[in-house]
Structures are given as structure tokens and as C-alpha cells.
Write a protein that holds these residues in place. Structure first.
Motif, mmCIF file in Angstrom:
data_model
loop_
_atom_site.group_PDB
_atom_site.id
_atom_site.type_symbol
_atom_site.label_atom_id
_atom_site.label_comp_id
_atom_site.label_asym_id
_atom_site.label_seq_id
_atom_site.Cartn_x
_atom_site.Cartn_y
_atom_site.Cartn_z
ATOM 1 N N ARG A 1 0.590 -1.122 -0.119
ATOM 2 C CA ARG A 1 -0.095 0.114 0.017
ATOM 3 C C ARG A 1 0.928 1.271 -0.055
ATOM 4 N N LEU A 2 2.076 1.121 0.049
ATOM 5 C CA LEU A 2 3.127 2.390 0.230
ATOM 6 C C LEU A 2 2.803 2.949 -1.104
ATOM 7 N N PRO A 3 2.851 4.488 -0.997
ATOM 8 C CA PRO A 3 3.110 5.118 -2.348
ATOM 9 C C PRO A 3 4.460 5.172 -2.732
ATOM 10 N N ASN A 4 4.466 5.397 -4.133
ATOM 11 C CA ASN A 4 5.892 5.363 -4.731
ATOM 12 C C ASN A 4 6.468 6.703 -4.523
ATOM 13 N N LYS A 5 6.891 7.164 -3.318
ATOM 14 C CA LYS A 5 7.419 8.427 -3.164
ATOM 15 C C LYS A 5 8.232 8.431 -2.087
ATOM 16 N N ASN A 6 9.048 9.330 -1.652
ATOM 17 C CA ASN A 6 10.039 9.309 -0.765
ATOM 18 C C ASN A 6 9.373 9.429 0.689
ATOM 19 N N LEU A 7 9.748 8.475 1.606
ATOM 20 C CA LEU A 7 9.024 8.359 2.723
ATOM 21 C C LEU A 7 9.946 8.435 3.946
ATOM 22 N N LYS A 8 9.494 9.147 4.820
ATOM 23 C CA LYS A 8 10.356 8.972 6.394
ATOM 24 C C LYS A 8 10.004 8.098 7.248
ATOM 25 N N SER B 1 14.986 2.464 18.424
ATOM 26 C CA SER B 1 14.211 2.979 17.201
ATOM 27 C C SER B 1 15.038 3.587 16.206
ATOM 28 N N GLN B 2 14.962 3.743 15.097
ATOM 29 C CA GLN B 2 15.713 4.606 14.321
ATOM 30 C C GLN B 2 14.908 5.239 13.212
ATOM 31 N N ASN B 3 15.280 6.462 12.622
ATOM 32 C CA ASN B 3 14.510 7.073 11.691
ATOM 33 C C ASN B 3 15.099 6.823 10.295
ATOM 34 N N TRP B 4 14.755 6.451 9.284
ATOM 35 C CA TRP B 4 15.182 6.133 8.019
ATOM 36 C C TRP B 4 14.280 6.878 7.160
ATOM 37 N N ARG B 5 14.958 7.327 5.835
ATOM 38 C CA ARG B 5 14.343 7.766 4.855
ATOM 39 C C ARG B 5 14.373 6.819 3.592
ATOM 40 N N LEU B 6 13.308 6.587 2.930
ATOM 41 C CA LEU B 6 13.344 5.643 1.907
ATOM 42 C C LEU B 6 13.000 6.477 0.564
ATOM 43 N N GLY B 7 13.629 6.301 -0.523
ATOM 44 C CA GLY B 7 13.522 6.924 -1.544
ATOM 45 C C GLY B 7 12.484 6.219 -2.467
ATOM 46 N N SER B 8 11.790 6.782 -3.445
ATOM 47 C CA SER B 8 10.816 6.124 -4.059
ATOM 48 C C SER B 8 11.206 5.117 -4.899
ATOM 49 N N LYS B 9 12.623 5.218 -5.222
ATOM 50 C CA LYS B 9 13.118 4.006 -5.990
ATOM 51 C C LYS B 9 13.099 2.674 -4.939
ATOM 52 N N THR B 10 13.360 2.920 -3.631
ATOM 53 C CA THR B 10 13.585 2.005 -3.009
ATOM 54 C C THR B 10 12.150 1.472 -2.599
ATOM 55 N N ILE B 11 11.188 2.043 -2.525
ATOM 56 C CA ILE B 11 9.438 1.575 -2.335
ATOM 57 C C ILE B 11 9.597 0.861 -3.519
ATOM 58 N N GLU B 12 9.740 1.211 -4.765
ATOM 59 C CA GLU B 12 9.287 0.495 -5.916
ATOM 60 C C GLU B 12 9.988 -0.918 -5.956
ATOM 61 N N GLU B 13 11.202 -0.943 -5.507
ATOM 62 C CA GLU B 13 11.944 -2.053 -5.313
ATOM 63 C C GLU B 13 11.551 -3.012 -4.190
ATOM 64 N N LEU B 14 11.322 -2.815 -3.226
ATOM 65 C CA LEU B 14 10.517 -3.418 -2.291
ATOM 66 C C LEU B 14 9.377 -4.176 -2.650
#
Length: 57
Positions: free
Chosen positions: A10-17, A27-40
Motif C-alpha cells: 500500500r505504500l505510495p511510490n514517493k520518498n518516505l520517512k 528505534s531509528q528514523n530512516w528515509r526511503l526513496g521512491s526507487k527503494t519503495i518500488e524495489e521493495l
């Protein structure tokens, strides 16, 4: 694993924190780029949950 697969699908293909909470209490805060979301979403177990065939090797 199903709740995780459903959430990733359900994640949108955009940069996410995102905040990751580990079972050791860290706990850790990560930034996932849109390409990472697409690859996941292309991971075999995730693709299967999206109803897409897994290519044979």
C-alpha cells in the motif's frame, strides 16, 4: 509476514520517512526513496501478495 507485505504493497511510490522499532527497544528514523519503495514491491514474496506472478528462474 502478511501484515508487513500488505503495508508495503500500500505504500505510495514517493520518498518516505519511516521510524523502525526493533525488538531490543531501539528505534531509528530512516528515509526511503521512491526507487527503494518500488524495489521493495518487486521482492518475490511482496509481488506474490500483490497478485503478480513470480518469474521462474
Amino acid at each position: 509476514m502478511t501484515p508487513v507485505k500488505d503495508a508495503i504493497a500500500r505504500l505510495p511510490n514517493k520518498n518516505l520517512k519511516v521510524q523502525l522499532l526493533f525488538n531490543n527497544g531501539i528505534s531509528q528514523n530512516w528515509r526511503l526513496g521512491s526507487k527503494t519503495i518500488e524495489e521493495l514491491k518487486k521482492l518475490p514474496t511482496i509481488k506474490q501478495s500483490l497478485g503478480q506472478p513470480i518469474p521462474k528462474r
